[in-house]
Design a protein around this motif. Structure first.
Motif, PDB file in Angstrom:
ATOM      1  N   VAL A  83       0.827  -1.308   0.077  1.00  0.00           N
ATOM      2  CA  VAL A  83       0.127   0.060   0.035  1.00  0.00           C
ATOM      3  C   VAL A  83       0.887   1.375  -0.067  1.00  0.00           C
ATOM      4  CG1 VAL A  83      -1.677   1.217   1.290  1.00  0.00           C
ATOM      5  CG2 VAL A  83      -1.878  -1.295   1.177  1.00  0.00           C
ATOM      6  N   ARG A  84       0.668   2.263  -0.710  1.00  0.00           N
ATOM      7  CA  ARG A  84       1.328   3.348  -1.066  1.00  0.00           C
ATOM      8  C   ARG A  84       0.244   4.620  -0.909  1.00  0.00           C
ATOM      9  NH1 ARG A  84       2.951   7.204  -4.691  1.00  0.00           N
ATOM     10  NH2 ARG A  84       2.153   6.431  -6.624  1.00  0.00           N
ATOM     11  N   ALA A  85       0.745   5.703  -0.339  1.00  0.00           N
ATOM     12  CA  ALA A  85      -0.287   6.679   0.205  1.00  0.00           C
ATOM     13  C   ALA A  85       0.447   8.167  -0.037  1.00  0.00           C
ATOM     14  CB  ALA A  85      -1.026   6.518   1.252  1.00  0.00           C
ATOM     15  N   GLU A  86      -0.244   9.306  -0.531  1.00  0.00           N
ATOM     16  CA  GLU A  86       0.144  10.680  -0.439  1.00  0.00           C
ATOM     17  C   GLU A  86      -1.021  11.448   0.042  1.00  0.00           C
ATOM     18  OE1 GLU A  86       1.539  11.041  -4.395  1.00  0.00           O
ATOM     19  OE2 GLU A  86      -0.210  11.932  -5.103  1.00  0.00           O
ATOM     20  N   ILE A  87      -0.476  12.662   0.339  1.00  0.00           N
ATOM     21  CA  ILE A  87      -1.600  13.677   0.682  1.00  0.00           C
ATOM     22  C   ILE A  87      -1.203  14.970  -0.054  1.00  0.00           C
ATOM     23  CG2 ILE A  87      -3.011  15.146   2.335  1.00  0.00           C
ATOM     24  CD1 ILE A  87      -2.342  12.877   4.556  1.00  0.00           C
ATOM     25  N   ARG A  88      -1.873  15.577  -0.843  1.00  0.00           N
ATOM     26  CA  ARG A  88      -1.740  16.749  -1.621  1.00  0.00           C
ATOM     27  C   ARG A  88      -2.829  17.940  -1.332  1.00  0.00           C
ATOM     28  NH1 ARG A  88       1.773  16.521  -5.758  1.00  0.00           N
ATOM     29  NH2 ARG A  88       2.832  14.359  -6.283  1.00  0.00           N
ATOM     30  N   ARG A  89      -2.202  18.965  -1.691  1.00  0.00           N
ATOM     31  CA  ARG A  89      -3.090  20.193  -1.731  1.00  0.00           C
ATOM     32  C   ARG A  89      -2.743  20.789  -3.142  1.00  0.00           C
ATOM     33  NH1 ARG A  89      -3.093  25.904   1.702  1.00  0.00           N
ATOM     34  NH2 ARG A  89      -5.044  26.277   1.147  1.00  0.00           N
TER      35      ARG A  89
END
Length: 241
Positions: A83-89
């Motif tokens: 599982v990979r994840a990121e948070i962006r704006r």
């Protein structure tokens, strides 16, 4: 005709669940977006294959719960998944996973908690390598690109041994010869497969035009910028699986 719900041909669904968190004591902006992927990470020499993903708008404060629903028949017990994840704006990366979080096979379960990290500043982090790095498209002609179609994400990879750049441009796979030295870039004639897609064709056209026109490159941290003269044609972000 779709399979009957009680039929043995119905797709058997599984779920991978977990949370996203980070150490920094800050609140996420309300317009931030978290994205989580379930990936086949078996092949070290190729981009990971996506089995499922979830987009979480305005994820709020951590821990951020996620649920990834996948087709059990797509999982091979001999292979590796993560599982990979990121948070962006917008186009700005706020947090990302920087390590492998295994699931499903080889002793791993269906629940995993990810600790995300803030990207290091370009001044304190070594620049990524142009070659043998998976570069994910983030903007075309300075317009941010957000991948939302069912197709694979547009990306490219400059391969040292073959002096070839190849990848996926939105609908089709492509390849071309290249020469890169001291910030200068020369991309040869681009060969492309001939699939027609309901989505991604406009992105593909602009992607390939930007790649073909580029005569310069610049890497800063995990960001790759291609340009023609002083005009930026494409931007990418390095992804590590």
């Amino acid at each position: 005709m779709p399979p009957d719900k009680d039929s043995g041909d119905a797709v058997s669904r599984g779920t991978v669940t977990g949370t996203l968190t980070y150490r920094e004591r800050i609140m996420l902006p309300p317009d931030s977006v978290a994205k989580v992927w379930l990936l086949d990470t078996s092949r070290a020499d190729a981009p990971a294959t996506e089995l499922a993903h979830q987009i979480i708008e305005n994820p709020g404060a951590p821990p951020i719960a996620f649920v990834l629903e996948y087709d059990k028949s797509a999982v091979d017990q001999r292979l590796s998944y993560g599982v990979r994840a990121e948070i962006r704006r917008g186009d700005r990366l706020l947090f990302t996973s920087d390590t492998h979080y295994p699931v499903l096979t080889q002793g791993a379960g269906e629940t995993v908690d990810l600790l995300l990290v803030a990207p290091s500043s370009a001044a304190s982090k070594p620049d990524a390598s142009l070659t043998n790095t998976y570069w994910k498209l983030t903007s075309i002609a300075e317009e941010p690109y957000q991948h939302v179609t069912d197709n694979r994400e547009p990306h490219l990879k400059f391969l040292t041994n073959e002096s070839q750049v190849s990848g996926f441009s939105g609908c089709n796979r492509f390849s071309a010869s290249f020469d890169a030295k001291d910030g200068k870039l020369d991309v040869g004639n681009i060969a492309i497969t001939q699939m027609a897609c309901a989505q991604g064709m406009e992105t593909e056209r602009d992607f390939l035009q930007g790649l073909s026109a580029a005569d310069r490159y610049r890497i800063q941290g995990d960001t790759l910028q291609l340009s023609k003269g002083d005009t930026v044609t494409l931007r990418f972000e390095a992804v590590y699986f």
